[in-house]
Structures are given as C-alpha cells and as structure tokens.
Design an enzyme around this catalytic site. Structure first.
Site, PDB file in Angstrom:
ATOM      1  N   GLU A  84       0.882  -1.210  -0.051  1.00  0.00           N
ATOM      2  CA  GLU A  84      -0.032   0.084  -0.049  1.00  0.00           C
ATOM      3  C   GLU A  84       0.822   1.112   0.118  1.00  0.00           C
ATOM      4  O   GLU A  84       2.251   1.108   0.023  1.00  0.00           O
ATOM      5  CB  GLU A  84      -0.830  -0.135   1.249  1.00  0.00           C
ATOM      6  CG  GLU A  84      -1.885  -1.165   1.082  1.00  0.00           C
ATOM      7  CD  GLU A  84      -3.069  -1.477   1.887  1.00  0.00           C
ATOM      8  OE1 GLU A  84      -3.483  -0.376   2.597  1.00  0.00           O
ATOM      9  OE2 GLU A  84      -3.415  -2.373   2.294  1.00  0.00           O
TER      10      GLU A  84
ATOM     11  N   LYS B 291       0.997   4.712  -4.712  1.00  0.00           N
ATOM     12  CA  LYS B 291       1.494   3.428  -4.851  1.00  0.00           C
ATOM     13  C   LYS B 291       2.630   3.736  -5.996  1.00  0.00           C
ATOM     14  O   LYS B 291       3.604   2.767  -6.397  1.00  0.00           O
ATOM     15  CB  LYS B 291       0.695   2.237  -5.278  1.00  0.00           C
ATOM     16  CG  LYS B 291      -0.425   2.029  -4.021  1.00  0.00           C
ATOM     17  CD  LYS B 291      -1.247   1.000  -4.720  1.00  0.00           C
ATOM     18  CE  LYS B 291      -2.299   0.830  -3.447  1.00  0.00           C
ATOM     19  NZ  LYS B 291      -3.280  -0.062  -3.764  1.00  0.00           N
TER      20      LYS B 291
END
Ligand SMILES: [Zn+2]
Length: 286
Positions: A3, A52
């Site tokens: 994440e 990301k």
C-alpha cells in the site's frame, strides 16, 4: 500488494541512500539494460512517492516504478562489503559505495520525462501522506458516484495509496457500511475517514506495518512523538514487514472471528476482485 505507506517508506529509504550523489545502474536481467545505461553515473536528485507510484528523479529523466502485487525494491547497506552477485530476475540494481537497491518483479519500471510524470500524477486522487493534498478532490469524486465506498477507497483515481487492509480497517473504525454508495456517504463521514488516514498512514511508514487498532495506534503515536522510531526506520531495508508490533487487525482476514468492538462475527465478500472484511453489526446499513 504494497500500500502507499510502503512506497513512501521506500522513497525515504532510497533518498537517504542515494540522493545527492552518482549511482551505478544496471539491469542484470537485461530487460531494462538500455534505460539503466542512461542512468548509470547520473546523480539521484530525489526519490518520492505518490500513492503507490515511486518516482526517482535524475537530472534529465525520472525513473517510475510501480511494484504491483509481487514487486520488491529493498535498499541494503553494504557495510564495507561488495554487493552480492545478482541472481534471478533482477530488473534494476542501483549501487553506490554504501548501499545497494535491487528491484525485482515490478509491474512498471520505465523512464519518463516531466510531462509524462505530470500526467500520471494528474490521474491520481489526493494522497493522505502528502501534507499538501486536498481531500476535496477525493470528495468530489466520491459524492457523485454510484459505487460503494469500499470500491471508491481503493480506486487510485479517487484516493492514492489506500489498499485493501487500510480500507477494511478504516471503514470499521468509522462504523461505516462498506456497501454505502458514494452518493449516500455523508460529508462528515468522509472528513473523519480522511483525517484518520492522515493520522494512520504515517505510522505505517514509520513502522513498515499497518497499525489500525487503538491500543497499537496510541503506542505508535507516542513513539513517533518522542523520536524513538528513528532506529526502526533506519534499520528497515524494506525486505520484510515491520515486526515491532504484533500483526493484529479488527476485521482484515478475520472472517468468522469476533469483532473486537461488538463481539459479532466478522464477514467477508469479494468486491471488485479484492476480499472485503467487515462487521455486519457495527457497520450496519442505515
Ligand atoms: Zn462489530
């Protein structure tokens, strides 16, 4: 999948290891050889993350990496020893006198010019780890959509960086039914969710692990405040999850177990290809 906090920690680590000096770049696997040659000997200016996406800026171009599901990019101190011989599918190796960083298995590894970087950033929603991020941009993309908040939180064009663990846990923290449509979500609920992500994600960066339970969050915040996270941050290579805290969640991967808040059973369901976990009692539909 890593994440956003993982990629921000990686950007910090790459910056500490390489920024301000020239880097040796190579692609032992061969799939990035021409590009690595262009970077070889160039000075790393800055490493940064947006959601990301990782951007490593060189004078003439930017290395853009997305790790996807299985990619990894550990940054290890050499400690005066030569780097280990490259093995396996090593897409890119960055090296200086003190550090080696080995990139394997990314879904994206490319060199971009500034307009290309800008266009990737423009397509992403605000990142709670960016102090300048504007949560209104995300709210504008949520409030008109007839998609569930569970899906919208993971949609990188709505919000950048949140993955499955944070979305399940943050919805549970705010007693929000994951199947609430964007059009039905109250503005106040969104504001509380955003503020919580702004608080929680930096703990993920500092400890290389996702912390969402109140007891762990409180302890982690004290450690960040008094600076005792510094050695943890410096020792982390990104090779494995942080281990300072026991890996515990309220609902994530806890199907069939008791919700820590109300004792009722945690449920799961596949939503848009990712498994959603929630408590049907304290996250009831209103
Ligand atoms: Zn519950």
């Amino acid at each position: 999948m890593p994440e956003g906090h993982t990629i921000h920690a990686l950007a910090d680590r790459l910056g500490r290891a390489f920024a301000g000096g020239p880097v040796e770049a190579s692609s032992p696997q061969g799939r990035f050889s021409d590009e690595a040659k262009r970077l070889d000997g160039e000075v790393v200016q800055l490493a940064r993350a947006v959601g990301k996406h990782l951007f490593v800026e060189f004078p003439d171009e930017t290395l853009h990496v997305h790790l996807g599901l299985i990619g990894s990019f550990p940054v290890k101190p050499l400690g005066g020893r030569p780097p280990v011989e490259p093995r396996g599918a090593l897409r890119l190796r960055l090296l200086n006198d003190d550090f080696v960083a080995d990139l394997r298995g990314p879904i994206t590894c490319e060199l971009l010019d500034d307009p290309q970087v800008s266009s990737i950033e423009a397509a992403l929603g605000p990142d709670p780890l960016d102090p300048a991020a504007d949560p209104e941009r995300a709210w504008d993309r949520i409030r008109l959509r007839r998609k569930t908040i569970a899906e919208l939180l993971m949609d990188q064009s709505v919000l950048a960086g949140v993955g499955n663990v944070y979305r399940c846990e943050v919805l549970h923290r705010h007693r929000t039914n994951p199947f609430t449509l964007g059009t039905q979500l109250k503005r106040g609920t969104w504001e509380r969710i955003w503020a919580d992500l702004v608080d929680l994600l930096p703990l993920g960066v500092a400890f290389s692990q996702i912390l969402t339970l109140d007891d762990q969050v409180a302890e982690a915040q004290l450690m960040v405040a008094d600076g005792s996270t510094e050695p943890i941050i410096r020792e982390s290579t990104g090779e494995r999850l942080g281990g300072h805290f026991e890996r515990r969640f309220a609902v994530y991967q806890r199907t069939g177990l008791a919700c820590p808040r109300c004792g009722k059973t945690v449920r799961d369901k596949d939503v848009a290809g990712r498994r959603l976990y929630w408590c049907a009692n304290c996250q009831r539909r209103h």
